[in-house]
Design a protein around this motif. Sequence first.
Motif, PDB file in Angstrom:
ATOM      1  N   ARG A   1       0.811  -1.221   0.000  1.00 34.32           N
ATOM      2  CA  ARG A   1       0.000   0.000   0.000  1.00 34.32           C
ATOM      3  C   ARG A   1       0.843   1.270   0.000  1.00 34.32           C
ATOM      4  O   ARG A   1       0.333   2.338  -0.294  1.00 34.32           O
ATOM      5  N   TYR A   2       2.077   1.138   0.377  1.00 31.76           N
ATOM      6  CA  TYR A   2       2.931   2.327   0.335  1.00 31.76           C
ATOM      7  C   TYR A   2       3.107   2.769  -1.102  1.00 31.76           C
ATOM      8  O   TYR A   2       3.247   1.936  -2.009  1.00 31.76           O
ATOM      9  N   ASP A   3       3.114   4.061  -1.288  1.00 32.94           N
ATOM     10  CA  ASP A   3       3.471   4.519  -2.630  1.00 32.94           C
ATOM     11  C   ASP A   3       4.990   4.653  -2.710  1.00 32.94           C
ATOM     12  O   ASP A   3       5.710   4.371  -1.750  1.00 32.94           O
TER      13      ASP A   3
ATOM     14  N   ARG B   1      -9.730  -4.190   7.525  1.00 33.75           N
ATOM     15  CA  ARG B   1      -9.145  -3.428   6.430  1.00 33.75           C
ATOM     16  C   ARG B   1      -9.402  -1.949   6.671  1.00 33.75           C
ATOM     17  O   ARG B   1     -10.474  -1.568   7.153  1.00 33.75           O
TER      18      ARG B   1
ATOM     19  N   ARG C   1      -8.296   5.978   5.784  1.00 33.80           N
ATOM     20  CA  ARG C   1      -7.519   6.538   4.669  1.00 33.80           C
ATOM     21  C   ARG C   1      -7.432   8.054   4.797  1.00 33.80           C
ATOM     22  O   ARG C   1      -6.406   8.665   4.540  1.00 33.80           O
TER      23      ARG C   1
END
Lengths: 244, 464
Positions: B402-404, B450, B456
Amino acid sequence: MPPIVARDMGVRRGGRWLLRPASFAIAGGVIGVAGAAGTGKSTLLATFGTLRRPTTGALQVLGADVGDRVARRSIRAWLGYLPGHRQDPDMTTADLITYAGYFKRAARGAVAATISRFGLADVAGLSLTSLPSDVRFRAGIAAACVGNPRLVLIDVPMTGFDPRAWHELVPVLRGAAPTVIVTARTPDELADWCDRVFVLARGRLNELVAPHAAAVPLPRGSWSGARPPPRDPRLIPAGSGAGD
Amino acid sequence: VTDIGRILRLEARATALFLAVPALAAIGLATAWPALIPGVGYWDNTVSAVAGSVRTLGPACAALAAWTALRDDPSLGYLRGLTVRSPATVPLLDLSLLACVALPAYAIVTVVVFVKTMMHQEAGHLGVLGIALGAAVLMTHVTAGYLAGRLFPHMVTVPAVGVAGYLWSIAGPGEGTSWAGLPTAAAIERVDVFAAVDDGLFLARLLWSLGLCVLLVAGYLMWLTRHLWLVVPLGLALGAAAAGVARIQTYDTPVTTASFAYACRSWPIRVCVHPALRPALRSLGTAVTPLAARLSGTQGEFTELTQRSEGPMAMPGAAGTPGAGHGGPADPRAVYVRIDDLSAGFERRALRQIVAALLDPTWCGTGRREPGADYTGLVSAWLLDQRPPRIADTAAAAVFARYDEDDRRAWLRTHYGRFRSCRLTAADFQAFSVTGVRHRVFAAAWPKVRPGPRHRAGLDADRA
């Protein structure tokens, strides 16, 4: 001196005597050696041609001992040979005679002279494989005769020719050299045109009384080896003193 | 000479020996081709490959020579057998004819390999002596095979000569610097772009091979003809062979270090390679730049990549500067890779070397299985732009996924020490943000829970 003189010469191959030790001489002229297949005609001819050494005894060809390495080369200078079981190479008639001339150390003009002498000028540039069998045979004789040898050995020439072609070849064979030795399977093939005919059978070389008999008288006492009486009444032992 | 040429032509036609040339060339090429460096045109390697083709071409030609010696030519053999010329004539003609078959096959191998070399960026030294050495060794094989056929005229001699020659070629040390390697004097193991073969060694081997070849021929002819004058070439050949052997013994190895100037490209990062690999500069630079960017700010940061021949990978700050001797980089932030060839995927292989070199062998070495090795593998896959491996800790994998890109670079700067020593743990993936504020979004319960939109939003707020 006879071109071929054998003293107690025996030729053995494959564990059997093709020619039992015997002494004989073969004089000049056209000499035929007949014998059934496997009797050793070709081996005997190769022995005369210095390609094989006699198993026993001594052999002189053209006055020189074939056992001597240096003498053998001098013999070969005056010797022509055409084996029976050969293949025609993939080359022209002129090339074959040139090739033979190179190994005979023949002069440059000798090749052209041989081509002319054997009537091969018209086919000199043609491949041997494209020529009729009698012309190929004539080319083979020409290759054997380049350099004008004194003795020519031709193995089993009478195969595969029609009578007319053979009729034309006979003078070529007879005129190839002062001494010509040819082989055949039966004496009948030789009797009509050879000066002398020998029969090789069971290790014995006996002379057939031929129409053109030309045997050499043998010096008494210089030959050894007792010879049995010939079985065929037409045959007499080789070198038994029949005069020429 | 004209007569000999004509006779050789006639014999060649009659015996059809030239039909063997393509087959022999194929045998030689099958040996030479694998010794070439894929995608690279390096003349030293080319010459060694061509000369090395004699390893199989030689035994094949020796078997052909043995067959030629013992064949009973039914068409022309009787004329040769009744020659009034010297007894040396026939063997010399045969050997000449065999040379006309073996050497063109060798020439075909040479031309094909040369053309292949010239299709690439050329570098290195074209050692003509090496090519001549291959030819000399080939003729030695031919002569030995022919004499074997003459002395032992049995059909079994033909395969025996071929097999014996081949076994000798592959069984011997092959480097030709010792007594045991002398029979295969032309054989040199694959020469890479950092190696060069000394012309002096080629010359020494050439002397040995020519001396041996002439020794065999002159010895046989002397036995055949009893000519005493042949002692002269015999003595000369013996001297040449002895001189060659003595000279060969002075070499420790058949190859030396090549001297060259690196070919470099300075942007986006500096990449330096051997000039034979110049075509690789652009693609290598393109491939390595993302990795350099990802490692930026870590202890593994590098700004320069240089090809080196061998030895352990030298990372920034490591002792020694392998490229310095060739005018290469002395920058402490240089990284070294080994690039053997330019076959497909060479850039990826170089990247793997760099990433592998980042890891501490004490903790990540072969045979060790640190608990953190899986996590290190996960990060390594990102560094190499590969699919992430399946690891037991799927939660950590999901977090890292999930890390960019920026998150991961920042994460790596923080965790580089644990990454390279394979001591990462699940906790290292649980709560991390680029601002350095640990938060609870990626809590231990994840992925059972999740992150929803609110989470987010919180993460975005953290980043902001």
